[in-house]
Write an enzyme that holds these catalytic residues in place. Structure first.
Site, PDB file in Angstrom:
ATOM      1  CB  SER A 149       7.171 -20.238  28.729  1.00  0.00           C
ATOM      2  OG  SER A 149       8.197 -20.438  27.783  1.00  0.00           O
TER       3      SER A 149
ATOM      4  CE  LYS B 132       8.758 -24.374  27.585  1.00  0.00           C
ATOM      5  NZ  LYS B 132       8.705 -22.946  27.210  1.00  0.00           N
TER       6      LYS B 132
ATOM      7  CB  SER C 105      10.863 -22.421  30.989  1.00  0.00           C
ATOM      8  OG  SER C 105       9.980 -21.885  30.023  1.00  0.00           O
TER       9      SER C 105
END
Length: 536
Positions: A197, A200, A374
């Site tokens: 993640s 991102k 997230s």
């Protein structure tokens, strides 16, 4: 720099002793407070290091926090918008108490894909507050901070920590001086690994570059003049909600009320209802398959297709978010006296007249919420929106290409990088620690305030989002970082204020990990060492 919420203040006081009361006093307008703190920085640091029984454990945290406050004059204005308390209005609007069940549970729950980037939902999103200790200024007065840590000093501290077997078979790390962009430490920094993640961060910077922080995503209700068909046209807003408490997000209820009013004015109380999802193309299902970490990716959905009251983390999702959102829209129309047919899939023509619209908060807000929690749904939507804004295809591949192109356009080191999606759930994604730190430095560039949400949205250690339950005994409040977790993959990338009040960007990537908890602890220990490091 910010007014700490009542529920947050006790935690801050417990964590940092003298820091909580000091931050609590900094609740007036930002600039006057920062000016005074700039003059008082050195005496305050001296007092903190001698203070109370907790000073021994927390003196580096308190020192960095106060130094960060003193340095803030160069950046806080550019980071705006600010309200009268000096807190970002984008964050204030969604700030929530942290003592309850809010935030996420990174690393403690695992969905069927092996991803644990988000967890149990909160009553509302909990974005990272713009704490002064994690938003120190760039280019502040030279006498308020020492020079950056020495390369040899950092290596002496970090090398042993990165040899921890918990970090798996391959790992990479980079530490960069945010003020100058100089790399201070690197270990495999140019090696492309699975980023999970932390992807991102790239999605955030690309979206902000392509559309700007003030861009909004609009959902509309349009009437076909000949057939009297009312079409709910999806605008790709992943935060569209059908809940009573919209919390500043675009509301289907509001859209239905406005559309019904116009219909009645035209003498229409019964319409054929349909919905248009043609803005996005390609498969709606992520390569990981049906998964509680992500709904079907469509340009029309309400509350991310969640079947419960959660606002973040894994949750069961409806199989067809667009149809579900339209059914809820129909219920709201019915409550306003408008009868509809059972909704069906359609496409609005160019002759359709828009009766009502609702728009998302600015892109800056969406980016912050995505990073703090997230949020995979927001990430995939923003990758597609980036593709649309730059003339690409709004599908998984098109979003990945658009993100890559925007980063290359910024002059960032994209060698070895691969983007298969916007969220980092795809194991085919590849990023380097060098690129991650470069993204953070670019987001902190005083000449690029439009990219600042990529920093202000990062979770704050010990307080918000995916770091809310971490750093309880470490650098709470001075580490701001994006987490990344897949089965066998652990990552952490963000900023830290070191012992001397210097702002550093760091990226830590680990692959082949077998114990996610141990790997997470090893990463946190490394970030904490950076916070406590003078490293001369």
């Amino acid at each position: 720099m910010v007014r700490v919420a009542d529920a947050v203040r006790p935690r801050l006081a417990r964590a940092a002793g003298i820091v909580g009361p000091r931050l609590a006093r900094v609740t007036a307008a930002a600039k006057p407070q920062v000016a005074r703190l700039t003059q008082a920085a050195k005496p305050q640091l001296a007092r903190i290091t001698k203070a109370g029984p907790n000073a021994r454990s927390w003196q580096y945290t308190a020192g960095a926090a106060t130094a960060g406050l003193a340095l803030a004059a160069g950046l806080v204005t550019a980071a705006g918008p600010w309200d009268s308390t000096g807190q970002r209005t984008a964050e204030r609007d969604r700030a929530a108490a942290l003592e309850g069940a809010g935030g996420t549970d990174h690393g403690r729950r695992t969905g069927s894909s092996g991803s644990s980037d988000t967890a149990a939902g909160a009553p509302r999103p909990t974005p990272a507050p713009s704490a002064a200790s994690v938003l120190p200024g760039l280019g502040g007065p030279a006498d308020t901070v020492k020079s950056a840590p020495a390369t040899t000093g950092l290596a002496a501290v970090l090398d042993p920590l990165l040899r921890d077997p918990a970090l798996g078979t391959r790992h990479a790390a980079a530490v960069v001086d945010v003020t100058t962009g100089e790399r201070l430490y690197g270990a495999g920094a140019d090696q492309a690994l699975t980023p999970a993640s932390t992807t991102k961060i790239a999605t955030a910077v690309a979206a902000l570059t392509a559309m700007g922080p003030d861009h909004r995503l609009t959902t509309r209700a349009a009437l076909e003049p000949d057939t009297k068909e009312l079409v709910l046209v999806g605008g790709g807003d992943p935060t569209l909600t059908a809940r009573k408490d919209a919390q500043g997000w675009a509301s289907l209820r509001t859209l239905a009320t406005a559309a019904a009013k116009t219909l009645k004015q035209r003498g229409l109380t019964e319409v054929t209802l349909s919905y248009d999802t043609t803005l996005f193309t390609g498969s709606e299902i992520h390569p990981i398959g049906v998964n509680p970490n992500l709904a079907a990716v469509t340009s029309l959905s309400a509350d991310e297709g969640r079947t419960d009251d959660s606002t973040s983390g894994p949750a069961a999702r409806v199989s067809d978010p667009a149809a579900d959102a339209t059914r809820r829209f129909a219920d709201f129309l019915k409550a306003e006296g408008i009868k509809t047919t059972s909704p069906g899939l359609s496409k609005a023509t160019t002759r359709a007249e828009t009766l009502a619209t609702v728009s998302s908060p600015p892109l800056s807000d969406l980016v912050e919420r995505m990073l703090t929690n997230s949020d995979n749904d927001i990430a995939e939507a923003l990758a597609r929106q980036t593709a649309l804004a730059t003339g690409g295809h709004a599908d998984f591949a098109g979003g990945g290409r658009a993100v890559h192109a925007q980063l290359k356009k910024l002059g960032l080191p994209v060698a070895g990088a691969a983007f298969k999606d916007g969220s980092g759930l795809d194991r085919g994604d590849r990023l380097t620690a060098h690129l991650l730190t470069a993204l953070l430095v670019k987001a902190g560039d005083p000449d690029r305030p439009d990219l600042r949400p990529a920093l202000t949205g990062l979770p704050v250690a010990g307080f918000t989002g995916t770091l809310s339950t971490r750093y309880a005994d470490g650098a709470a409040g001075v580490v701001r970082a994006k987490t990344g977790t897949l089965s066998g993959v652990n990552a952490l990338a963000g900023t830290v204020v070191d012992h001397d009040g210097h702002l550093l960007a760091f990226a830590l990537l680990a692959s082949g990990t077998t114990d996610p908890t141990a790997a997470q602890t090893a990463l946190d220990r490394t970030a904490t060492a950076l916070a406590g490091c003078g490293c001369r």
